[in-house]
Design a protein around this motif. Sequence first.
Motif, PDB file in Angstrom:
ATOM      1  N   SER A 119       0.834  -1.198   0.000  1.00  0.00           N
ATOM      2  CA  SER A 119       0.000   0.000   0.000  1.00  0.00           C
ATOM      3  C   SER A 119       0.873   1.254   0.000  1.00  0.00           C
ATOM      4  CB  SER A 119      -0.938  -0.018   1.212  1.00  0.00           C
ATOM      5  OG  SER A 119      -1.712  -1.203   1.190  1.00  0.00           O
ATOM      6  N   ARG A 133      -4.575   2.698   2.655  1.00  0.00           N
ATOM      7  CA  ARG A 133      -4.258   2.666   4.086  1.00  0.00           C
ATOM      8  C   ARG A 133      -3.041   1.802   4.363  1.00  0.00           C
ATOM      9  NH1 ARG A 133     -10.143   2.215   6.360  1.00  0.00           N
ATOM     10  NH2 ARG A 133     -10.854   4.304   5.802  1.00  0.00           N
ATOM     11  N   THR A 141      -4.470  -4.510   4.653  1.00  0.00           N
ATOM     12  CA  THR A 141      -5.324  -4.569   3.464  1.00  0.00           C
ATOM     13  C   THR A 141      -5.968  -5.949   3.397  1.00  0.00           C
ATOM     14  OG1 THR A 141      -3.723  -3.117   2.405  1.00  0.00           O
ATOM     15  CG2 THR A 141      -5.351  -4.135   0.965  1.00  0.00           C
ATOM     16  N   ASP A 175      -4.427  -2.684  -5.462  1.00  0.00           N
ATOM     17  CA  ASP A 175      -3.695  -3.038  -4.234  1.00  0.00           C
ATOM     18  C   ASP A 175      -4.257  -4.380  -3.777  1.00  0.00           C
ATOM     19  OD1 ASP A 175      -2.054  -2.881  -2.022  1.00  0.00           O
ATOM     20  OD2 ASP A 175      -3.280  -1.411  -0.937  1.00  0.00           O
TER      21      ASP A 175
HETATM   22 MG   LIG Z   1      -1.679  -3.016   2.386  1.00  0.00          MG
END
Ligand SMILES: [Mg+2]
Length: 345
Positions: A119, A133, A141, A175
């Motif tokens: 991320s 985040r 995540t 992501d």
């Molecule tokens: Mg992450």
Amino acid sequence: MISSRVTLHRLGLSCHYQTFIHRGAIPRTRSHPIGQRRQQRWKSYKQTIASSEMLRCRPESETLATKLTSVERQELASARKFFEEGYEFLYSAESFSQHSPNTQTPEIIVLGASNVGKSSFLNALIGRPNAARVSQKPGKTTMLNAFAVGPRPRLSDGLHDKGTSPPKHSLIVMDSPGYGYKSRSDWGHAVVEYIEKRSMLRGAVVLVSMEKKLLPEDRWILKTLAKFNTRTIVVVTKADKGGSHWATTCREQADVLRREMGELEQRLGNGWTKGSGWMPDIYVTAANMDNINKLGNGGGIGGVRLAILNMAGFNPKAEVEQKAEAVAYTGRIVSFDDICWKVAP
Ligand SMILES: [Mg+2]
Ligand SMILES: Nc1nc2c(ncn2[C@@H]2O[C@H](COP(=O)(O)OP(=O)(O)OP(=O)(O)O)[C@@H](O)[C@H]2O)c(=O)[nH]1
């Protein structure tokens, strides 16, 4: 041990020393001479990583930072402009069926173990520290998160799906949740299905931490990408954690990765080959990429931007070369300012 000055000289890098001090990024201990010496080394090391846009381990190359030609510098600037143009968070998906349909916009996916910095990498790529985040704890995540990035594409009529609104951005960066410690048990299924079936997927960026040896899960993801003939770029993250040996460790790590991908190429024999399936240049990024302004460029993120654009089918090079050399170009020109993607093969 190589002195800091020699290291800088060998890497051919400029010095951003004062900038770091003024921003207060480095605590200063003036009174203790030994402390001062240690600090001096640390500063030089940090600035070495921070001041290079193109940190990459090339096969048979001694140095990590390439001395850039003016064309390459323009390409890096184009790539940066592309990624920093703007972004939009699109959606989160837990399974393949939850992805929004996409028949127009090229996609790339960022993969890697929990906490490797996926991320943070995405944030550095688009120059927005808070887009995805980030956490010190692994497992932050939990879904596949789609971000649309880059300038609004200008589509010719033939390329635009009738009845849908035209996309606002040129590329989708996905992501992903990390594998390994604290990851969801059904992670593998959602990601493998995405790699196998997502028709607009143009490639993957696999992140590997410099702190760790190649994990069995890293080997597994490389094998999966090879099996489905997905173009792959590898990035070694957290180079700042390698102390004074960071460059050697990154180079060793890159050799291991290249060997692994070379063996997969031989074993599978399905066209996932060096240079077209997997990229022999391995990029290096570093430090506080969640705080872009502090570091300036997040290590070699510039080079990765360029590699991703090439992988996704954009071609800033053609434009830059044409401008630089002012030659008559008879092929298709893909301009950066008025970017559009190559037609999928
Ligand atoms: Mg992450
Ligand atoms: N020192 C250092 N820390 C980094 C670097 N990149 C990321 N980090 C830190 O590593 C931690 C994990 O970063 P994330 O970006 O959340 O990692 P992730 O791979 O997305 O993690 P999951 O979503 O949990 O799989 C954060 O504390 C980041 O600030 C780096 O290059 N150097």
